[in-house]
Design an enzyme around this catalytic site. Structure first.
Site, PDB file in Angstrom:
ATOM      1  N   SER A 125     118.215 147.256 -28.464  1.00 14.71           N
ATOM      2  CA  SER A 125     117.137 148.025 -29.095  1.00 14.71           C
ATOM      3  C   SER A 125     117.509 148.363 -30.521  1.00 14.71           C
ATOM      4  CB  SER A 125     116.944 149.320 -28.300  1.00 14.71           C
ATOM      5  OG  SER A 125     116.157 150.233 -29.019  1.00 14.71           O
ATOM      6  N   TYR A 150     120.298 157.139 -23.601  1.00 13.69           N
ATOM      7  CA  TYR A 150     119.693 155.812 -23.425  1.00 13.69           C
ATOM      8  C   TYR A 150     120.184 154.875 -24.511  1.00 13.69           C
ATOM      9  CZ  TYR A 150     116.284 152.264 -24.683  1.00 13.69           C
ATOM     10  OH  TYR A 150     115.720 151.096 -25.082  1.00 13.69           O
ATOM     11  N   LYS A 154     122.882 151.246 -24.781  1.00 13.62           N
ATOM     12  CA  LYS A 154     122.664 149.966 -25.481  1.00 13.62           C
ATOM     13  C   LYS A 154     123.854 149.662 -26.401  1.00 13.62           C
ATOM     14  CE  LYS A 154     118.648 149.258 -23.624  1.00 13.62           C
ATOM     15  NZ  LYS A 154     118.515 148.266 -22.545  1.00 13.62           N
TER      16      LYS A 154
HETATM   17  C1  UD1 Z   1     111.373 155.100 -28.752  1.00  7.69           C
HETATM   18  C2  UD1 Z   1     112.813 155.389 -28.550  1.00  7.69           C
HETATM   19  C3  UD1 Z   1     113.587 154.097 -28.661  1.00  7.69           C
HETATM   20  C4  UD1 Z   1     113.067 153.098 -27.654  1.00  7.69           C
HETATM   21  C5  UD1 Z   1     111.584 152.879 -27.884  1.00  7.69           C
HETATM   22  C6  UD1 Z   1     111.000 152.001 -26.807  1.00  7.69           C
HETATM   23  C7  UD1 Z   1     113.052 157.710 -29.366  1.00  7.69           C
HETATM   24  C8  UD1 Z   1     113.752 158.608 -30.331  1.00  7.69           C
HETATM   25  N1  UD1 Z   1     113.295 156.395 -29.482  1.00  7.69           N
HETATM   26  O1  UD1 Z   1     111.202 154.626 -30.082  1.00  7.69           O
HETATM   27  O2  UD1 Z   1     114.949 154.358 -28.425  1.00  7.69           O
HETATM   28  O3  UD1 Z   1     113.760 151.890 -27.767  1.00  7.69           O
HETATM   29  O4  UD1 Z   1     110.897 154.117 -27.848  1.00  7.69           O
HETATM   30  O5  UD1 Z   1     109.747 151.548 -27.170  1.00  7.69           O
HETATM   31  O6  UD1 Z   1     112.308 158.143 -28.532  1.00  7.69           O
HETATM   32  N2  UD1 Z   1     104.511 159.360 -31.869  1.00  7.69           N
HETATM   33  C9  UD1 Z   1     103.412 160.157 -32.079  1.00  7.69           C
HETATM   34  N3  UD1 Z   1     102.690 160.536 -30.983  1.00  7.69           N
HETATM   35  C10 UD1 Z   1     103.035 160.203 -29.704  1.00  7.69           C
HETATM   36  C11 UD1 Z   1     104.173 159.395 -29.500  1.00  7.69           C
HETATM   37  C12 UD1 Z   1     104.903 158.979 -30.609  1.00  7.69           C
HETATM   38  O7  UD1 Z   1     103.081 160.505 -33.214  1.00  7.69           O
HETATM   39  O8  UD1 Z   1     102.327 160.577 -28.770  1.00  7.69           O
HETATM   40  C13 UD1 Z   1     105.238 158.841 -33.054  1.00  7.69           C
HETATM   41  C14 UD1 Z   1     106.713 159.093 -33.096  1.00  7.69           C
HETATM   42  O9  UD1 Z   1     106.997 160.310 -33.718  1.00  7.69           O
HETATM   43  C15 UD1 Z   1     107.196 157.868 -33.901  1.00  7.69           C
HETATM   44  C16 UD1 Z   1     106.211 156.760 -33.517  1.00  7.69           C
HETATM   45  O10 UD1 Z   1     105.059 157.436 -33.017  1.00  7.69           O
HETATM   46  O11 UD1 Z   1     107.056 158.109 -35.286  1.00  7.69           O
HETATM   47  C17 UD1 Z   1     106.720 155.811 -32.450  1.00  7.69           C
HETATM   48  O12 UD1 Z   1     107.170 156.582 -31.324  1.00  7.69           O
HETATM   49  P1  UD1 Z   1     107.534 155.877 -29.927  1.00  7.69           P
HETATM   50  O13 UD1 Z   1     106.441 154.975 -29.515  1.00  7.69           O
HETATM   51  O14 UD1 Z   1     107.927 156.952 -28.973  1.00  7.69           O
HETATM   52  O15 UD1 Z   1     108.773 154.940 -30.281  1.00  7.69           O
HETATM   53  P2  UD1 Z   1     110.161 155.301 -31.015  1.00  7.69           P
HETATM   54  O16 UD1 Z   1     110.397 156.754 -31.059  1.00  7.69           O
HETATM   55  O17 UD1 Z   1     110.192 154.545 -32.292  1.00  7.69           O
END
Ligand code: UD1
Length: 339
Positions: A125, A150, A154
């Site tokens: 990842s 998690y 990795k």
């Molecule tokens: C997350 C994990 C990462 C994992 C990946 C799998 C964390 C810190 N990292 O990545 O280790 O490999 O998922 O796909 O959790 N967001 C919103 N609203 C929401 C959900 C997310 O605004 O309801 C934003 C988050 O702040 C971020 C972006 O969307 O900026 C992506 O979030 P997310 O889909 O959870 O992925 P990651 O955090 O990048």
């Protein structure tokens, strides 16, 4: 010659099975349905026309794994997806994550050693880059360490694989560092089906769009990014699946250990992704602007050049395709694989 896909009923695993079959590979699926459904196997048959050999197996159970390899001597490569993947849960239950993720990989690798199987693809990842000092991340960007257990599983498994390849020159290992996989198979028959309230952005948007939640959540509007929301490299799960096929081909050239980013090279903000989803569904979504989520970083996207040059692979689908296919899956399967 066959490819064992552990976690082959899961989100990325199932899409990879489709692409492996399309590329002419024989496949054996192992899964214990911990975070997936037996229905996936029927859907795979509908999509591919193939009744893929399936073994119900917990990758942490030595006897089950030994029986799997003994029953399928045709296996000569393994794509290892089966693992826990919820960041928040890993903070609550670190021992379960280390035991299951590292233990599962060890059980598989030990069985591969006993059976002389030398080719292994590992689901890593972009989380191994931690909070990157500069973007885009290349494979040589410092692995800053993870921000949660998690992620550490990795980082640690990557190190284990590097050590293994030093000790055994016949091993071929592809470490694939995924950015943010989203979307679904264009048929709408397989897709992402998270348990409970989705943690990740796309499944949450998809479930808000079908009316399970009144609004989408925007975590943080004050990041140092163009619109203040977090930027990520979203990649269509079918493109990601094709990246695995390219990696398997590479293993069969006896490449030793290789590491590739699988991303598009494009960063999209949370608000840009919501906009693309609104386009797919033809209406606006309510937004709930919330503080930053703990542990999140401002920006991360891939430099995908190495995979292009060495695997001949590049992501093809656009963010609009990803959202349209996600919606096709979600609207046709409002409760995922559940009744
Ligand atoms: C997350 C994990 C990462 C994992 C990946 C799998 C964390 C810190 N990292 O990545 O280790 O490999 O998922 O796909 O959790 N967001 C919103 N609203 C929401 C959900 C997310 O605004 O309801 C934003 C988050 O702040 C971020 C972006 O969307 O900026 C992506 O979030 P997310 O889909 O959870 O992925 P990651 O955090 O990048």
């Amino acid at each position: 010659m066959a490819i064992l896909v552990t976690g082959g009923a899961g989100y990325i695993g199932s899409h990879t099975v489709v692409e492996l079959l399309a590329a002419g590979y024989e496949v054996v699926i192992a899964d214990n349905f911990y975070n997936s459904s037996p229905k996936v196997l029927d859907r795979l048959k509908t999509i591919t026309g193939v009744d893929v050999p399936f073994v119900e197996c917990d990758v942490c159970d030595k006897d089950q794994v030994e029986n799997l390899f003994s029953a399928h001597p045709e296996i000569d490569a393994v794509i290892h997806f089966a693992a826990y993947k919820a960041v928040g849960e890993s903070v609550e239950k670190p021992l379960d994550y280390y035991e299951n993720n590292i233990g599962g990989a060890m059980t598989i690798l030990q069985a591969m050693k006993r059976h002389g199987v030398k080719n292994f693809v590992f689901s890593s990842s972009a989380t191994v880059y931690g909070d990157p000092e500069t973007v885009p991340c290349t494979e040589d960007s410092p692995a800053n360490g993870a921000t949660n257990p998690y992620g550490w599983t990795k980082v640690m498994q990557e190190q284990i694989l590097r050590d293994l390849c030093v000790s055994d020159k016949k091993m071929n290992v592809a470490i694939l560092r995924y950015f943010n996989p989203i979307g679904a198979h264009p048929s709408g028959l397989i897709g992402e089906d998270p348990n409970g309230i989705p943690n990740n952005l796309l499944p949450y948007i998809a479930q808000a769009a079908i009316g399970k939640y009144p609004a989408v959540r925007v975590f943080g509007t004050d990041y140092p990014t163009p619109d203040g929301t977090g930027v990520r490299d979203y990649i269509h799960v079918v493109d990601l699946a094709k990246g695995h096929v390219a990696a398997v081909k590479k293993l069969f050239t006896k490449c030793g250990l290789v590491t590739y980013n699988l991303g598009t090279g494009n960063g999209y903000s949370v608000l840009q992704v919501i906009k693309a989803y609104e386009k797919a569904i033809g209406r606006e979504l309510e937004k709930n602007y919330l503080p930053r989520r703990a542990g999140d970083i401002a920006e991360n996207y891939a430099d995908p050049r190495k995979a292009r040059e060495e695997l001949g692979w590049t992501a093809q689908y656009t963010i609009d395709d990803m959202c349209a296919h996600s919606w096709n899956w979600q609207s046709n399967n409002p409760n995922g694989y559940k009744e």
